[in-house]
Design a protein around this motif. Sequence first.
Motif, PDB file in Angstrom:
ATOM      1  N   ARG A  11       0.834  -1.202   0.000  1.00 50.02           N
ATOM      2  CA  ARG A  11       0.000   0.000   0.000  1.00 50.02           C
ATOM      3  C   ARG A  11       0.866   1.248   0.000  1.00 50.02           C
ATOM      4  O   ARG A  11       1.874   1.310   0.680  1.00 50.02           O
ATOM      5  N   GLY A  26      -7.724  -0.063  -0.092  1.00 46.01           N
ATOM      6  CA  GLY A  26      -7.146   1.112   0.531  1.00 46.01           C
ATOM      7  C   GLY A  26      -7.559   1.209   1.978  1.00 46.01           C
ATOM      8  O   GLY A  26      -8.227   0.328   2.519  1.00 46.01           O
ATOM      9  N   ASP A  47      -4.323   5.227   2.485  1.00 49.41           N
ATOM     10  CA  ASP A  47      -3.392   4.419   1.707  1.00 49.41           C
ATOM     11  C   ASP A  47      -4.156   3.759   0.580  1.00 49.41           C
ATOM     12  O   ASP A  47      -5.378   3.696   0.578  1.00 49.41           O
ATOM     13  N   SER A  78      -3.803   0.636  -2.691  1.00 49.43           N
ATOM     14  CA  SER A  78      -3.115  -0.450  -3.369  1.00 49.43           C
ATOM     15  C   SER A  78      -3.943  -0.866  -4.571  1.00 49.43           C
ATOM     16  O   SER A  78      -4.995  -0.289  -4.837  1.00 49.43           O
TER      17      SER A  78
END
Length: 158
Positions: A47, A78, A72, A74
């Motif tokens: 992430r 998130g 964050d 990814s």
Amino acid sequence: IVNEGDPNATIFAYRGSISKLMSSVGRWVVLDYPRNVQKISLRQHSRLPISLSCNMRSSTDSQESFSGLLKDLSLNGGGFVSSPIPLPLTKQAFTLELPIEGQDPLAITASICNQHLEQRSPEKVHYGLSFDADDKLKQKFIESALLEIVQRENKTPG
């Protein structure tokens, strides 16, 4: 052994045997030294730490909306931080919306996988999100979000 507050959390596991039980000062379990240690990452994709204002909208009839921060991101999900969401979260679909200046907001369907109190703000909750979309839509959402971050950082003040 897990550090759940770490976005790159890792599990260290070992198999051992109990050598003895003690209860003289308290309850203790003495383990033999492990023969080997395994290290497993909790995340399928790493992430990227970010900070973008966003909204989570309930997909139920009430269409309730909750504002917070996307902390964050990814490829598959998130982290969303907000005040507690007063809805049942299991099997509930949400729409994550990122406002973009001069455009319609970016949106993707997401479900909440887990939640825990935010370490630095106990009145806030960190929700782990999983994106419920095909790979093309996920990729477009992530690329657009990252482009928005870059554009915001490159803007000169007023």
